[in-house]
Design a protein around this motif. Structure first.
Motif, PDB file in Angstrom:
ATOM      1  N   LEU A  57      30.727  45.149  33.304  1.00 23.46           N
ATOM      2  CA  LEU A  57      31.850  46.032  33.605  1.00 23.46           C
ATOM      3  C   LEU A  57      33.133  45.253  33.903  1.00 23.46           C
ATOM      4  N   ASN A  58      33.094  43.956  33.631  1.00 24.20           N
ATOM      5  CA  ASN A  58      34.266  43.094  33.821  1.00 24.20           C
ATOM      6  C   ASN A  58      34.751  43.069  35.270  1.00 24.20           C
ATOM      7  N   LYS A 362      31.384  52.201  41.421  1.00 27.04           N
ATOM      8  CA  LYS A 362      32.528  53.036  41.070  1.00 27.04           C
ATOM      9  C   LYS A 362      32.856  52.915  39.601  1.00 27.04           C
ATOM     10  N   ARG A 363      32.858  51.692  39.115  1.00 25.93           N
ATOM     11  CA  ARG A 363      33.166  51.479  37.690  1.00 25.93           C
ATOM     12  C   ARG A 363      32.053  52.016  36.801  1.00 25.93           C
ATOM     13  N   LEU A 364      30.842  51.991  37.318  1.00 27.15           N
ATOM     14  CA  LEU A 364      29.715  52.504  36.554  1.00 27.15           C
ATOM     15  C   LEU A 364      29.834  54.014  36.366  1.00 27.15           C
ATOM     16  N   ARG A 365      30.385  54.697  37.365  1.00 25.69           N
ATOM     17  CA  ARG A 365      30.555  56.146  37.283  1.00 25.69           C
ATOM     18  C   ARG A 365      31.666  56.535  36.300  1.00 25.69           C
ATOM     19  N   GLU A 366      32.634  55.653  36.131  1.00 27.45           N
ATOM     20  CA  GLU A 366      33.809  55.996  35.314  1.00 27.45           C
ATOM     21  C   GLU A 366      33.453  56.123  33.836  1.00 27.45           C
TER      22      GLU A 366
END
Length: 366
Positions: A57-58, A362-366
């Motif tokens: 996810l960078n 959080k980024r995984l949810r986006e």
């Protein structure tokens, strides 16, 4: 990743938030890991999984970076040995050998490594190029590092990687010992370049410890507080004025205990430490350390690591026996021994992992 897998990540496990598990043998190596089974196996698996997601996810999980600072002969390299569980210095301490180059040790969580795997990175400095050595045996490390270190000061670091399924990612930089300008090494009369060397070493150490994200580990031989190396301590204070990113480790604690023969002076000694993040350790000498890895029956790396851990734990038990006899204040017990220092570092690693985890999710949810 399906919804069921995601939900499992979002629910914190009780073990994940727990403090370090109590151990009867704080220096014991379990399954060949330098840190032993400090956390349940599933925690390391989760740690690796979140780290992999972060890369995809960078983003990244914060990795602690430690810089060991101290005088030549203070015990920095020996403390690093206790941390990673293998010898790094020649057994013949009387040779006057001391670190002349920074050594960057990277601990990597790797589920594929059932036993620790050591890799000495390619080194192009000096007269001849040294190729990368993959899968180095612990018994080979002292000679290989001594050869690449050389006798003259060199600011170019050496790089060593240790991979295992039960470690948390961490970087530790062992710096050359700080020299007294115009003086000999603290523990040896052996020749070492002194012209401008003292300041050259200090400047290199300053640069390595300067980044505010790095943790300074100041290592000094335990002594009466009025005998501390003032110049070195002042250097640490300039780098970290509030001492909020510094840890203090005082070696040869057993020698200092011989001077403290009553309860009141002992507890006064502890209470006078410059910072709450102070640890008091006794480490075995070079010959005894090396014997764990080169003695008869120690060809198995895991058996050698366990023998080394037992040696460290024996030193801890001796100190604790003395402290018990002196009826020391129990509040200071979590600061005694190499095991206490290692556990503290693991807590730092785990906290940074927990602090990074929400951003990854959080980024995984986006």
């Amino acid at each position: 990743m399906d919804a069921k897998q995601q939900s499992r990540l979002f629910v914190p496990r009780a073990a994940s938030n727990a403090r370090l598990l109590a151990s009867e043998q704080p220096d014991a190596f379990a399954n060949g890991s330098p840190f032993g089974d400090v956390y349940p196996a599933e925690n390391y698996a989760e740690y690796h999984h979140i780290g992999s997601l972060a890369r995809d996810l960078n983003t990244q999980v914060q990795v602690p970076e430690l810089v060991l600072i101290g005088s030549a002969g203070a015990g920095k390299s020996t403390l690093l040995e206790a941390l990673i569980g293998v010898p790094l210095t020649p057994a013949a301490d009387k040779s006057g050998w001391t670190s002349t180059r920074p050594l960057v040790v990277t601990l990597l969580n790797n589920p594929a490594c059932e036993t620790p795997k050591f890799t000495l990175k390619r080194d192009a400095t000096g007269g001849e190029e040294e190729e990368e050595r993959d899968g180095v045996s612990p018994s080979e490390l002292p000679a290989l590092l001594a050869k690449r270190q050389g006798r003259a000061f060199n600011q170019t670091p050496l790089y060593l990687t240790c991979e295992h399924k039960h470690v948390l990612n961490m970087m530790v930089i062992d710096t050359p010992g700080l020299l007294r300008a115009g003086g000999a090494d603290l523990e040896s009369e052996s020749p070492r370049p002194q012209t401008n060397a003292a300041e050259a070493v200090r400047e290199t150490v300053r640069k390595l410890a300067e980044p505010s994200s790095r943790i300074i580990v100041y290592v000094e031989q335990a002594s009466d507080w009025e005998e501390v190396e003032t110049a070195n301590f002042e250097m640490v204070k300039k780098l970290d004025p509030r001492l909020d990113r510094s840890i203090f480790v005082y070696t040869r604690f057993s020698d200092q205990l011989k001077k403290l023969t009553a309860t009141r002076p002992l507890n006064r000694y502890f209470s006078s430490a410059p910072d709450l993040k102070s640890f008091f350790v006794t480490l075995p000498d070079g010959a005894r350390r090396q014997k764990c890895f080169t003695g008869e029956g120690q060809s198995d790396p895991r058996a050698a690591a366990v023998a080394f851990a037992a040696l460290l734990h024996a030193a801890y038990l001796d100190d604790m026996q003395t402290l018990e006899q002196l009826r020391f204040d129990r509040r200071y017990e979590p600061r005694i021994g190499a095991g206490a220092f290692k556990k503290y570092l693991m807590e730092v690693c785990w906290k940074r992992y927990q602090d990074s985890k929400p951003e990854v999710l959080k980024r995984l949810r986006e």
